[in-house]
Design a protein around this motif. Structure first.
Motif, PDB file in Angstrom:
ATOM      1  N   GLU A 133       0.833  -1.208   0.000  1.00  0.00           N
ATOM      2  CA  GLU A 133       0.000   0.000   0.000  1.00  0.00           C
ATOM      3  C   GLU A 133       0.868   1.259   0.000  1.00  0.00           C
ATOM      4  O   GLU A 133       0.565   2.230  -0.691  1.00  0.00           O
TER       5      GLU A 133
ATOM      6  N   ARG B 128       1.963   1.712  -3.497  1.00  0.00           N
ATOM      7  CA  ARG B 128       0.880   2.225  -4.344  1.00  0.00           C
ATOM      8  C   ARG B 128       0.704   3.727  -4.145  1.00  0.00           C
ATOM      9  O   ARG B 128       0.468   4.468  -5.087  1.00  0.00           O
ATOM     10  N   LYS B 129       0.842   4.190  -2.903  1.00  0.00           N
ATOM     11  CA  LYS B 129       0.752   5.630  -2.632  1.00  0.00           C
ATOM     12  C   LYS B 129       1.878   6.373  -3.339  1.00  0.00           C
ATOM     13  O   LYS B 129       1.661   7.431  -3.939  1.00  0.00           O
TER      14      LYS B 129
END
Length: 130
Positions: A28, A31-32
């Motif tokens: 995550e 992805r950020k």
């Protein structure tokens, strides 16, 4: 934007540092970073998010400050950040490493590849293929 709205030096755990332990960062997190990424020839649009230091997240004792490593690597290729520089809201020197800085990853692809290597994987992080 005031001087306390961005970090002037990468923190000791900054993922942009080549000496960082990238196993501490999740898919995550990657992805950020991908969503806020810009690179030479692939500019991040004005609507792309800016990355705060992971130590300054909501619920911490620090105000949200832009990540120094991210600013130095991605900032010059992020339209929103460049507009802040043009408007005088962010100093131009925030977009380049200082003389006493650690070595930084050349870009997101390099950071993601190093993270995969540290995690014992050969593939890319999902969503971090920009």
């Amino acid at each position: 934007m005031s001087a306390d709205s961005y970090r002037a030096h990468p923190c000791t755990r900054c993922p942009w540092r080549v000496d960082a332990d990238l196993t501490l960062f999740s898919d995550e997190d990657m992805r950020k970073l991908a969503g806020a990424n810009g690179s030479p020839g692939d500019e991040a649009p004005h609507s792309a998010p800016a990355m705060s230091c992971h130590l300054d997240q909501p619920g911490t004792a620090h105000p949200m400050r832009l990540c120094a490593g991210w600013l130095a690597v991605v900032g010059p290729h992020h339209l929103g950040i460049r507009m802040q520089v043009i408007a005088g809201e962010l100093p131009e020197q925030a977009l380049r490493p200082g003389p006493d800085w650690p070595e930084l990853h050349a870009g997101l692809d390099h950071l993601v590849a190093e993270r995969a290597k540290q995690n014992g994987c050969d593939g890319q992080t999902p969503g971090a293929d920009r």
